[in-house]
Design a protein around this motif. Structure first.
Motif, PDB file in Angstrom:
ATOM      1  N   UNK A 134      47.590  41.435  52.881  1.00 15.26           N
ATOM      2  CA  UNK A 134      46.468  40.526  53.101  1.00 15.26           C
ATOM      3  C   UNK A 134      45.324  40.834  52.127  1.00 15.26           C
ATOM      4  N   UNK A 135      45.056  42.128  51.906  1.00 14.40           N
ATOM      5  CA  UNK A 135      43.997  42.498  50.966  1.00 14.40           C
ATOM      6  C   UNK A 135      44.337  42.056  49.550  1.00 14.40           C
ATOM      7  N   UNK A 136      45.596  42.194  49.177  1.00 16.48           N
ATOM      8  CA  UNK A 136      46.022  41.727  47.860  1.00 16.48           C
ATOM      9  C   UNK A 136      45.784  40.233  47.725  1.00 16.48           C
ATOM     10  N   UNK A 137      46.113  39.491  48.770  1.00 19.00           N
ATOM     11  CA  UNK A 137      45.917  38.039  48.750  1.00 19.00           C
ATOM     12  C   UNK A 137      44.438  37.693  48.616  1.00 19.00           C
ATOM     13  N   UNK A 138      43.579  38.333  49.415  1.00 19.02           N
ATOM     14  CA  UNK A 138      42.154  37.999  49.382  1.00 19.02           C
ATOM     15  C   UNK A 138      41.496  38.449  48.087  1.00 19.02           C
ATOM     16  N   UNK A 139      41.919  39.592  47.549  1.00 18.74           N
ATOM     17  CA  UNK A 139      41.348  40.046  46.277  1.00 18.74           C
ATOM     18  C   UNK A 139      41.771  39.141  45.124  1.00 18.74           C
ATOM     19  N   UNK A 142      39.602  36.125  45.486  1.00 18.86           N
ATOM     20  CA  UNK A 142      38.229  36.423  45.056  1.00 18.86           C
ATOM     21  C   UNK A 142      38.132  36.472  43.537  1.00 18.86           C
ATOM     22  N   UNK A 143      39.129  37.063  42.893  1.00 19.06           N
ATOM     23  CA  UNK A 143      39.119  37.126  41.424  1.00 19.06           C
ATOM     24  C   UNK A 143      39.170  35.725  40.825  1.00 19.06           C
ATOM     25  N   UNK A 145      38.244  32.917  42.251  1.00 15.58           N
ATOM     26  CA  UNK A 145      36.985  32.234  42.556  1.00 15.58           C
ATOM     27  C   UNK A 145      35.893  32.700  41.612  1.00 15.58           C
ATOM     28  N   UNK A 146      35.748  34.027  41.446  1.00 14.95           N
ATOM     29  CA  UNK A 146      34.676  34.554  40.607  1.00 14.95           C
ATOM     30  C   UNK A 146      34.828  34.169  39.144  1.00 14.95           C
ATOM     31  N   UNK A 147      36.062  33.935  38.706  1.00 18.32           N
ATOM     32  CA  UNK A 147      36.303  33.563  37.312  1.00 18.32           C
ATOM     33  C   UNK A 147      36.231  32.059  37.072  1.00 18.32           C
ATOM     34  N   UNK A 148      36.740  31.272  38.019  1.00 22.58           N
ATOM     35  CA  UNK A 148      36.976  29.856  37.756  1.00 22.58           C
ATOM     36  C   UNK A 148      36.094  28.894  38.546  1.00 22.58           C
ATOM     37  N   UNK A 149      35.668  29.267  39.719  1.00 22.78           N
ATOM     38  CA  UNK A 149      34.910  28.327  40.550  1.00 22.78           C
ATOM     39  C   UNK A 149      33.469  28.210  40.068  1.00 22.78           C
ATOM     40  N   UNK A 150      32.871  27.048  40.280  1.00 21.82           N
ATOM     41  CA  UNK A 150      31.471  26.846  39.913  1.00 21.82           C
ATOM     42  C   UNK A 150      30.568  27.612  40.876  1.00 21.82           C
ATOM     43  N   UNK A 151      29.314  27.799  40.477  1.00 18.11           N
ATOM     44  CA  UNK A 151      28.358  28.469  41.358  1.00 18.11           C
ATOM     45  C   UNK A 151      28.147  27.651  42.620  1.00 18.11           C
TER      46      UNK A 151
END
Length: 232
Positions: A134-139, A142-143, A145-151
């Motif tokens: 689960x942690x692997x999935x969420x991390x 998160x990676x 999102x932090x790289x590709x998603x808009x603010x």
């Protein structure tokens, strides 16, 4: 951190989260019931960890920092979460900073005891595997999102993860504007850029700003802006 000597509370939490299905409780187990206040740091990155921690009440924030001192938000955790599984298995220092969002109760169990009595217990190792995956999935999420998603996406996702009335991880319905700089850092943006996003949300009547407080007016619009992303 406060160490609680409350046997009835400890036993109630062990029963609520079915510890008997994970650990061998036929022998005395040296559990430690720990209480943390809102905003208290539970674990610091780089520190040695000696106990596995089970979150049985409250909500935690998990962040990862770099040498410049900036931090990125990885996820919010809520019961039943396991803290320290990577450190136990890999024998490494603490990998993420863990902070109590509200009052938290955790049950600790020493690594020494686990290595002596539980590492060959398939029920325990299966539970660890489930939480690690689960942690692997969420991390990974998160990676991405932090790289590709808009603010805009990230800020809406943050609101949905922390304030949404329909979220099991909810801890509040209002946001203090003096925390905007901290939130901007966690979302990987600048205070100025996040303020522009916030102002746009206010102009679109998604949020209301009253002095130092922000309140969500339109959860459906925030949900659409989040694009289905959650920091959980």
């Amino acid at each position: 951190m406060k160490l609680l000597h409350n046997e009835p509370l400890l036993n109630a939490k062990l029963k609520d989260f079915q510890f008997e299905h994970m650990l061998d409780l036929t022998r005395p187990v040296p559990f430690a019931l720990q209480q943390y206040e809102p905003g208290e740091i539970i674990l610091h990155e780089g520190f040695a960890l000696h106990s596995l921690l089970f979150l049985v009440q409250g909500k935690i924030k998990v962040t990862s920092s770099i040498e410049t001192g900036k931090s990125l938000l990885l996820r919010f955790g809520h019961p039943f979460s396991i803290i320290g599984d990577i450190e136990l298995i890999r024998n490494v220092p603490v990998q993420s900073r863990i902070e109590a969002v509200n009052e938290c109760l955790l049950i600790g169990l020493s690594f020494d005891y686990i290595k002596q009595h539980e590492m060959k217990n398939p029920r325990f190792t299966s539970t660890l595997l489930d939480h690690l995956s689960y942690k692997l999935q969420t991390c990974t999420t998160a990676s991405r999102v932090n790289l590709l998603a808009s603010v805009e996406n990230r800020f809406a996702s943050y609101l949905m993860s922390t304030m949404s009335p329909g979220s099991n991880a909810s801890f509040g319905m209002e946001l203090q504007t003096d925390h905007i700089g901290e939130i901007a850092s966690l979302l990987g943006t600048t205070h100025r850029h996040l303020n522009r996003v916030l102002q746009a949300f206010v102009q679109n009547r998604m949020l209301e700003r009253n002095g130092q407080m922000i309140r969500v007016l339109d959860w459906d619009a925030i949900e659409r802006a989040s694009n289905g992303i959650r920091y959980e």
